[in-house]
Motif scaffolding. Sequence first.
Motif, PDB file in Angstrom:
ATOM      1  N   ASP A   1      -7.226  40.208  -2.985  1.00  0.00           N
ATOM      2  CA  ASP A   1      -6.828  38.992  -3.684  1.00  0.00           C
ATOM      3  C   ASP A   1      -7.073  37.770  -2.813  1.00  0.00           C
ATOM      4  O   ASP A   1      -7.499  36.728  -3.290  1.00  0.00           O
ATOM      5  CB  ASP A   1      -5.355  39.059  -4.076  1.00  0.00           C
ATOM      6  CG  ASP A   1      -5.096  40.128  -5.114  1.00  0.00           C
ATOM      7  OD1 ASP A   1      -6.057  40.530  -5.803  1.00  0.00           O
ATOM      8  OD2 ASP A   1      -3.939  40.558  -5.228  1.00  0.00           O
ATOM      9  N   ASP A   2      -6.809  37.892  -1.519  1.00  0.00           N
ATOM     10  CA  ASP A   2      -7.038  36.800  -0.585  1.00  0.00           C
ATOM     11  C   ASP A   2      -8.531  36.486  -0.492  1.00  0.00           C
ATOM     12  O   ASP A   2      -8.921  35.327  -0.410  1.00  0.00           O
ATOM     13  CB  ASP A   2      -6.474  37.171   0.786  1.00  0.00           C
ATOM     14  CG  ASP A   2      -6.538  36.012   1.764  1.00  0.00           C
ATOM     15  OD1 ASP A   2      -6.335  34.869   1.320  1.00  0.00           O
ATOM     16  OD2 ASP A   2      -6.776  36.264   2.956  1.00  0.00           O
ATOM     17  N   GLN A   3      -9.361  37.508  -0.524  1.00  0.00           N
ATOM     18  CA  GLN A   3     -10.813  37.314  -0.452  1.00  0.00           C
ATOM     19  C   GLN A   3     -11.308  36.554  -1.680  1.00  0.00           C
ATOM     20  O   GLN A   3     -12.179  35.697  -1.569  1.00  0.00           O
ATOM     21  CB  GLN A   3     -11.505  38.675  -0.343  1.00  0.00           C
ATOM     22  CG  GLN A   3     -12.981  38.581  -0.065  1.00  0.00           C
ATOM     23  CD  GLN A   3     -13.285  38.089   1.335  1.00  0.00           C
ATOM     24  OE1 GLN A   3     -12.451  38.156   2.219  1.00  0.00           O
ATOM     25  NE2 GLN A   3     -14.465  37.604   1.529  1.00  0.00           N
ATOM     26  N   ASP A   4     -10.775  36.851  -2.855  1.00  0.00           N
ATOM     27  CA  ASP A   4     -11.157  36.135  -4.068  1.00  0.00           C
ATOM     28  C   ASP A   4     -10.777  34.658  -3.978  1.00  0.00           C
ATOM     29  O   ASP A   4     -11.561  33.785  -4.375  1.00  0.00           O
ATOM     30  CB  ASP A   4     -10.487  36.752  -5.291  1.00  0.00           C
ATOM     31  CG  ASP A   4     -11.021  38.134  -5.626  1.00  0.00           C
ATOM     32  OD1 ASP A   4     -12.124  38.470  -5.140  1.00  0.00           O
ATOM     33  OD2 ASP A   4     -10.336  38.862  -6.361  1.00  0.00           O
ATOM     34  N   LEU A   5      -9.617  34.379  -3.453  1.00  0.00           N
ATOM     35  CA  LEU A   5      -9.167  33.002  -3.314  1.00  0.00           C
ATOM     36  C   LEU A   5     -10.055  32.244  -2.326  1.00  0.00           C
ATOM     37  O   LEU A   5     -10.445  31.104  -2.571  1.00  0.00           O
ATOM     38  CB  LEU A   5      -7.712  32.963  -2.861  1.00  0.00           C
ATOM     39  CG  LEU A   5      -7.100  31.574  -2.709  1.00  0.00           C
ATOM     40  CD1 LEU A   5      -7.076  30.863  -4.044  1.00  0.00           C
ATOM     41  CD2 LEU A   5      -5.714  31.677  -2.113  1.00  0.00           C
ATOM     42  N   ARG A   6     -10.402  32.879  -1.229  1.00  0.00           N
ATOM     43  CA  ARG A   6     -11.279  32.235  -0.246  1.00  0.00           C
ATOM     44  C   ARG A   6     -12.646  31.930  -0.841  1.00  0.00           C
ATOM     45  O   ARG A   6     -13.216  30.862  -0.592  1.00  0.00           O
ATOM     46  CB  ARG A   6     -11.454  33.132   0.976  1.00  0.00           C
ATOM     47  CG  ARG A   6     -10.235  33.186   1.850  1.00  0.00           C
ATOM     48  CD  ARG A   6     -10.511  34.023   3.060  1.00  0.00           C
ATOM     49  NE  ARG A   6      -9.301  34.177   3.864  1.00  0.00           N
ATOM     50  CZ  ARG A   6      -9.267  34.826   4.992  1.00  0.00           C
ATOM     51  NH1 ARG A   6     -10.348  35.407   5.460  1.00  0.00           N
ATOM     52  NH2 ARG A   6      -8.145  34.913   5.664  1.00  0.00           N
ATOM     53  N   LEU A   7     -13.191  32.857  -1.601  1.00  0.00           N
ATOM     54  CA  LEU A   7     -14.489  32.626  -2.237  1.00  0.00           C
ATOM     55  C   LEU A   7     -14.416  31.479  -3.232  1.00  0.00           C
ATOM     56  O   LEU A   7     -15.323  30.647  -3.309  1.00  0.00           O
ATOM     57  CB  LEU A   7     -14.965  33.901  -2.932  1.00  0.00           C
ATOM     58  CG  LEU A   7     -16.317  33.811  -3.623  1.00  0.00           C
ATOM     59  CD1 LEU A   7     -17.419  33.506  -2.610  1.00  0.00           C
ATOM     60  CD2 LEU A   7     -16.614  35.102  -4.355  1.00  0.00           C
ATOM     61  N   PHE A   8     -13.336  31.391  -3.989  1.00  0.00           N
ATOM     62  CA  PHE A   8     -13.169  30.297  -4.936  1.00  0.00           C
ATOM     63  C   PHE A   8     -13.100  28.956  -4.216  1.00  0.00           C
ATOM     64  O   PHE A   8     -13.755  27.991  -4.612  1.00  0.00           O
ATOM     65  CB  PHE A   8     -11.905  30.500  -5.783  1.00  0.00           C
ATOM     66  CG  PHE A   8     -11.573  29.319  -6.636  1.00  0.00           C
ATOM     67  CD1 PHE A   8     -12.305  29.052  -7.776  1.00  0.00           C
ATOM     68  CD2 PHE A   8     -10.544  28.457  -6.286  1.00  0.00           C
ATOM     69  CE1 PHE A   8     -12.017  27.955  -8.566  1.00  0.00           C
ATOM     70  CE2 PHE A   8     -10.245  27.358  -7.065  1.00  0.00           C
ATOM     71  CZ  PHE A   8     -10.985  27.104  -8.202  1.00  0.00           C
ATOM     72  N   VAL A   9     -12.311  28.867  -3.152  1.00  0.00           N
ATOM     73  CA  VAL A   9     -12.164  27.611  -2.409  1.00  0.00           C
ATOM     74  C   VAL A   9     -13.496  27.222  -1.778  1.00  0.00           C
ATOM     75  O   VAL A   9     -13.894  26.045  -1.821  1.00  0.00           O
ATOM     76  CB  VAL A   9     -11.049  27.734  -1.347  1.00  0.00           C
ATOM     77  CG1 VAL A   9     -11.046  26.537  -0.412  1.00  0.00           C
ATOM     78  CG2 VAL A   9      -9.695  27.880  -2.026  1.00  0.00           C
ATOM     79  N   LEU A  10     -14.213  28.170  -1.222  1.00  0.00           N
ATOM     80  CA  LEU A  10     -15.513  27.882  -0.623  1.00  0.00           C
ATOM     81  C   LEU A  10     -16.504  27.383  -1.668  1.00  0.00           C
ATOM     82  O   LEU A  10     -17.219  26.395  -1.443  1.00  0.00           O
ATOM     83  CB  LEU A  10     -16.055  29.136   0.069  1.00  0.00           C
ATOM     84  CG  LEU A  10     -17.417  29.000   0.725  1.00  0.00           C
ATOM     85  CD1 LEU A  10     -17.317  28.063   1.923  1.00  0.00           C
ATOM     86  CD2 LEU A  10     -17.929  30.353   1.157  1.00  0.00           C
TER      87      LEU A  10
END
Length: 55
Positions: free
Chosen positions: A32-41
């Motif tokens: 879930d954290d990886q998905d959030l990081r990809l979205f922010v990037l």
Amino acid sequence: MRRRLVLTNEAARHPFRRSLPPPQLARSRRDDDQDLRLFVLSFTAFFISIYTFLL
């Protein structure tokens, strides 16, 4: 009637889908954290490119 042990997913009727492992129901917190990081990037890259294009 005795039912034999089935190790594959019974909902998958196609031979290729039967060969796949069953879907994992529980996702880890790290995914879930990886998905959030990809979205922010992605959002940041899009914002910078549009802002640069307009100036």
